[in-house]
Design a protein around this motif. Structure first.
Motif, PDB file in Angstrom:
ATOM      1  N   LYS A   3     -49.924  46.059-108.104  1.00 38.48           N
ATOM      2  CA  LYS A   3     -49.996  46.082-106.643  1.00 38.48           C
ATOM      3  C   LYS A   3     -49.661  44.690-106.078  1.00 38.48           C
ATOM      4  CE  LYS A   3     -53.360  47.143-103.099  1.00 38.48           C
ATOM      5  NZ  LYS A   3     -54.782  47.309-102.887  1.00 38.48           N
ATOM      6  N   THR A   4     -50.233  43.632-106.705  1.00 41.06           N
ATOM      7  CA  THR A   4     -49.999  42.264-106.250  1.00 41.06           C
ATOM      8  C   THR A   4     -48.525  41.900-106.397  1.00 41.06           C
ATOM      9  OG1 THR A   4     -52.193  41.750-107.064  1.00 41.06           O
ATOM     10  CG2 THR A   4     -50.812  39.877-106.494  1.00 41.06           C
ATOM     11  N   VAL A   5     -47.915  42.280-107.537  1.00 41.56           N
ATOM     12  CA  VAL A   5     -46.498  41.980-107.770  1.00 41.56           C
ATOM     13  C   VAL A   5     -45.646  42.713-106.739  1.00 41.56           C
ATOM     14  CG1 VAL A   5     -44.570  42.270-109.399  1.00 41.56           C
ATOM     15  CG2 VAL A   5     -46.800  41.480-110.228  1.00 41.56           C
ATOM     16  N   PHE A   6     -45.999  43.981-106.452  1.00 37.26           N
ATOM     17  CA  PHE A   6     -45.269  44.779-105.468  1.00 37.26           C
ATOM     18  C   PHE A   6     -45.327  44.111-104.092  1.00 37.26           C
ATOM     19  CE2 PHE A   6     -45.275  48.381-102.401  1.00 37.26           C
ATOM     20  CZ  PHE A   6     -43.979  48.829-102.642  1.00 37.26           C
ATOM     21  N   VAL A   7     -46.540  43.686-103.703  1.00 38.96           N
ATOM     22  CA  VAL A   7     -46.720  43.016-102.405  1.00 38.96           C
ATOM     23  C   VAL A   7     -45.917  41.711-102.372  1.00 38.96           C
ATOM     24  CG1 VAL A   7     -48.415  41.867-100.904  1.00 38.96           C
ATOM     25  CG2 VAL A   7     -48.974  44.054-101.944  1.00 38.96           C
ATOM     26  N   ALA A   8     -45.955  40.958-103.492  1.00 40.50           N
ATOM     27  CA  ALA A   8     -45.234  39.682-103.565  1.00 40.50           C
ATOM     28  C   ALA A   8     -43.725  39.904-103.439  1.00 40.50           C
ATOM     29  CB  ALA A   8     -45.563  38.958-104.860  1.00 40.50           C
ATOM     30  N   LEU A  11     -42.966  40.707 -99.846  1.00 38.56           N
ATOM     31  CA  LEU A  11     -43.098  39.478 -99.063  1.00 38.56           C
ATOM     32  C   LEU A  11     -41.895  38.559 -99.277  1.00 38.56           C
ATOM     33  CD1 LEU A  11     -45.056  38.091 -97.169  1.00 38.56           C
ATOM     34  CD2 LEU A  11     -46.103  37.014 -99.137  1.00 38.56           C
ATOM     35  N   PHE A  12     -41.454  38.439-100.533  1.00 41.04           N
ATOM     36  CA  PHE A  12     -40.300  37.592-100.831  1.00 41.04           C
ATOM     37  C   PHE A  12     -39.061  38.124-100.103  1.00 41.04           C
ATOM     38  CE2 PHE A  12     -36.558  36.514-103.356  1.00 41.04           C
ATOM     39  CZ  PHE A  12     -36.683  35.138-103.417  1.00 41.04           C
ATOM     40  N   THR A  13     -38.895  39.458-100.088  1.00 38.94           N
ATOM     41  CA  THR A  13     -37.757  40.066 -99.388  1.00 38.94           C
ATOM     42  C   THR A  13     -37.824  39.762 -97.896  1.00 38.94           C
ATOM     43  OG1 THR A  13     -37.947  41.850-100.994  1.00 38.94           O
ATOM     44  CG2 THR A  13     -36.463  42.239 -99.158  1.00 38.94           C
ATOM     45  N   MET A  14     -39.050  39.874 -97.332  1.00 38.51           N
ATOM     46  CA  MET A  14     -39.241  39.591 -95.900  1.00 38.51           C
ATOM     47  C   MET A  14     -38.885  38.145 -95.576  1.00 38.51           C
ATOM     48  SD  MET A  14     -42.754  41.356 -94.617  1.00 38.51           S
ATOM     49  CE  MET A  14     -42.857  40.602 -93.007  1.00 38.51           C
ATOM     50  N   ILE A  15     -39.339  37.241 -96.450  1.00 37.37           N
ATOM     51  CA  ILE A  15     -39.095  35.809 -96.211  1.00 37.37           C
ATOM     52  C   ILE A  15     -37.597  35.507 -96.322  1.00 37.37           C
ATOM     53  CG2 ILE A  15     -39.466  33.496 -97.192  1.00 37.37           C
ATOM     54  CD1 ILE A  15     -42.418  34.475 -97.692  1.00 37.37           C
ATOM     55  N   ALA A  16     -36.933  36.127 -97.302  1.00 31.66           N
ATOM     56  CA  ALA A  16     -35.491  35.924 -97.465  1.00 31.66           C
ATOM     57  C   ALA A  16     -34.747  36.452 -96.232  1.00 31.66           C
ATOM     58  CB  ALA A  16     -35.005  36.627 -98.727  1.00 31.66           C
ATOM     59  N   PHE A  17     -35.177  37.615 -95.734  1.00 37.48           N
ATOM     60  CA  PHE A  17     -34.543  38.202 -94.554  1.00 37.48           C
ATOM     61  C   PHE A  17     -34.750  37.322 -93.319  1.00 37.48           C
ATOM     62  CE2 PHE A  17     -35.057  41.113 -90.822  1.00 37.48           C
ATOM     63  CZ  PHE A  17     -33.716  41.439 -90.669  1.00 37.48           C
ATOM     64  N   LEU A 189     -40.436  37.245 -86.248  1.00 35.89           N
ATOM     65  CA  LEU A 189     -40.336  37.892 -87.563  1.00 35.89           C
ATOM     66  C   LEU A 189     -40.716  36.921 -88.686  1.00 35.89           C
ATOM     67  CD1 LEU A 189     -37.164  40.080 -87.002  1.00 35.89           C
ATOM     68  CD2 LEU A 189     -39.496  40.882 -87.342  1.00 35.89           C
ATOM     69  N   VAL A 190     -40.331  35.644 -88.539  1.00 36.29           N
ATOM     70  CA  VAL A 190     -40.741  34.640 -89.537  1.00 36.29           C
ATOM     71  C   VAL A 190     -42.268  34.533 -89.541  1.00 36.29           C
ATOM     72  CG1 VAL A 190     -40.675  32.192 -90.181  1.00 36.29           C
ATOM     73  CG2 VAL A 190     -38.601  33.285 -89.367  1.00 36.29           C
ATOM     74  N   TRP A 191     -42.842  34.541 -88.354  1.00 33.93           N
ATOM     75  CA  TRP A 191     -44.302  34.432 -88.256  1.00 33.93           C
ATOM     76  C   TRP A 191     -44.982  35.633 -88.908  1.00 33.93           C
ATOM     77  CZ3 TRP A 191     -48.007  35.280 -83.642  1.00 33.93           C
ATOM     78  CH2 TRP A 191     -49.256  34.745 -83.948  1.00 33.93           C
ATOM     79  N   GLY A 196     -48.069  37.598 -93.644  1.00 39.08           N
ATOM     80  CA  GLY A 196     -48.136  38.313 -94.927  1.00 39.08           C
ATOM     81  C   GLY A 196     -48.448  37.343 -96.061  1.00 39.08           C
ATOM     82  N   LEU A 197     -47.791  36.176 -96.036  1.00 39.92           N
ATOM     83  CA  LEU A 197     -48.038  35.151 -97.057  1.00 39.92           C
ATOM     84  C   LEU A 197     -49.488  34.676 -96.993  1.00 39.92           C
ATOM     85  CD1 LEU A 197     -46.838  33.183 -99.217  1.00 39.92           C
ATOM     86  CD2 LEU A 197     -46.347  31.618 -97.339  1.00 39.92           C
ATOM     87  N   LEU A 198     -49.971  34.487 -95.774  1.00 39.40           N
ATOM     88  CA  LEU A 198     -51.366  34.059 -95.572  1.00 39.40           C
ATOM     89  C   LEU A 198     -52.331  35.078 -96.179  1.00 39.40           C
ATOM     90  CD1 LEU A 198     -53.615  32.388 -94.006  1.00 39.40           C
ATOM     91  CD2 LEU A 198     -53.164  33.881 -92.096  1.00 39.40           C
ATOM     92  N   ILE A 199     -52.084  36.362 -95.932  1.00 37.19           N
ATOM     93  CA  ILE A 199     -52.971  37.416 -96.453  1.00 37.19           C
ATOM     94  C   ILE A 199     -52.916  37.435 -97.988  1.00 37.19           C
ATOM     95  CG2 ILE A 199     -53.338  39.935 -96.551  1.00 37.19           C
ATOM     96  CD1 ILE A 199     -52.286  39.956 -93.586  1.00 37.19           C
ATOM     97  N   LEU A 200     -51.709  37.298 -98.552  1.00 41.37           N
ATOM     98  CA  LEU A 200     -51.548  37.302-100.012  1.00 41.37           C
ATOM     99  C   LEU A 200     -52.326  36.140-100.649  1.00 41.37           C
ATOM    100  CD1 LEU A 200     -49.755  38.694-102.367  1.00 41.37           C
ATOM    101  CD2 LEU A 200     -48.369  36.650-102.151  1.00 41.37           C
TER     102      LEU A 200
END
Lengths: 225, 47
Positions: A3-8, A11-17, A189-191, A196-200
């Motif tokens: 689950k953590t890897v999936f969320v990460a 999140l990585f995709t969101m940050i890249a976008f 969107l960056v925020w 998401g990063l903060l929650i992770l």
């Protein structure tokens, strides 16, 4: 773990976008030029640090009134995560300032109060490391954490209350302020990605604190035997 | 692009802080996990 890897990964995709949006979709700012792109890292980090420290403040208050360990775990987790975000603000700020202001740092109200905020939460973590007894550690650090949070509104309002080298607010700044619509969408969107990063990070750090409490519990059990 | 070195430096430094912090949390979790296992086995041996 999966689950953590999936969320990460999400999140990585969101940050890249959002990095794509910040660098390609959002226009180049007229006065500062491309260096203004640091804004998309600097400002979301600052707002995320306020959220983390707000959570820390709330958890400290809840601990003082309830004395439940879970609030102490949340408080220390949020303080540490908040400190990581403030560190990003303090590192990216001078790198942005140097080409624009011609100096790395100045002791104006916003910069000084942000540095004081960083020192206060370092002190909060140091205080915890010096106290052995769990209940005493939780109570003393909760009281100190409530006091430390008083600096957050000062940091936020400093550019509204005093003349500073730091620019005036562009988000919620009143008449004359604001962002180009494409900059605003990119920023929001960056925020969202940073939240998401903060929650992770907060989730991981909270689990760590719960494990630390288990270790202390097991050690006490060993001592009793 | 003007000031590209500063932009790169800011993004590298910023993401390095998050990355190092994430790794530090993961390492501390691993260390605590090992400690918990050791303490549990010591306690079960003592029964």
């Amino acid at each position: 773990m999966i689950k953590t890897v999936f969320v990460a990964v999400i999140l990585f995709t969101m940050i890249a976008f959002t990095a794509y949006l910040a660098f390609h979709y959002a226009p180049i700012e007229k006065t500062m030029g491309p260096i203004q792109k640091i804004f998309y890292l600097h400002l979301p980090s600052a707002f995320s640090s306020f959220i983390a420290l707000g959570i820390c403040f709330y958890a400290n208050l809840r601990y003082v009134f309830s004395r439940e360990a879970k609030w102490d775990w949340l408080a220390v987790s949020a303080a540490e995560v908040g400190l990581a975000f403030i560190s990003v603000v303090l590192v990216t700020g001078p790198i942005w300032a140097h080409p624009v202001w011609g100096i790395w740092w100045t002791w104006d109200a916003r910069l000084t109060l942000t540095f004081v905020l960083w020192l206060l939460y370092i002190a909060y973590l140091l205080l915890r490391s010096m106290l052995e007894e769990p209940d005493k550690r939780a109570l003393f650090s909760a009281l100190f954490g409530i006091f430390a949070f008083l600096d957050v509104p000062l940091v936020y309002f400093s550019i509204r209350w005093w003349r500073t080298q730091h620019p005036q607010p562009v988000i919620l700044g009143g008449p004359g302020s604001g962002l180009d619509p494409r900059m605003r969408i990119s920023y929001l969107l960056v925020w969202a990605a940073f939240t998401g990063l903060l929650i992770l990070l907060l989730n991981g750090r909270y689990k760590l604190e719960a494990m630390r409490a288990s270790v202390e519990e097991l050690r006490r059990e060993m001592e009793v035997r | 692009m003007k000031n590209l070195d500063s932009i790169l430096a800011a993004y590298l430094a910023g993401w390095a802080i998050f990355f190092v912090y994430y790794i530090s949390v993961a390492q501390r979790m691993n260390a605590l996990h090992k400690q918990i296992e050791q303490l549990k086995s010591s306690l079960s041996r003592g029964k």
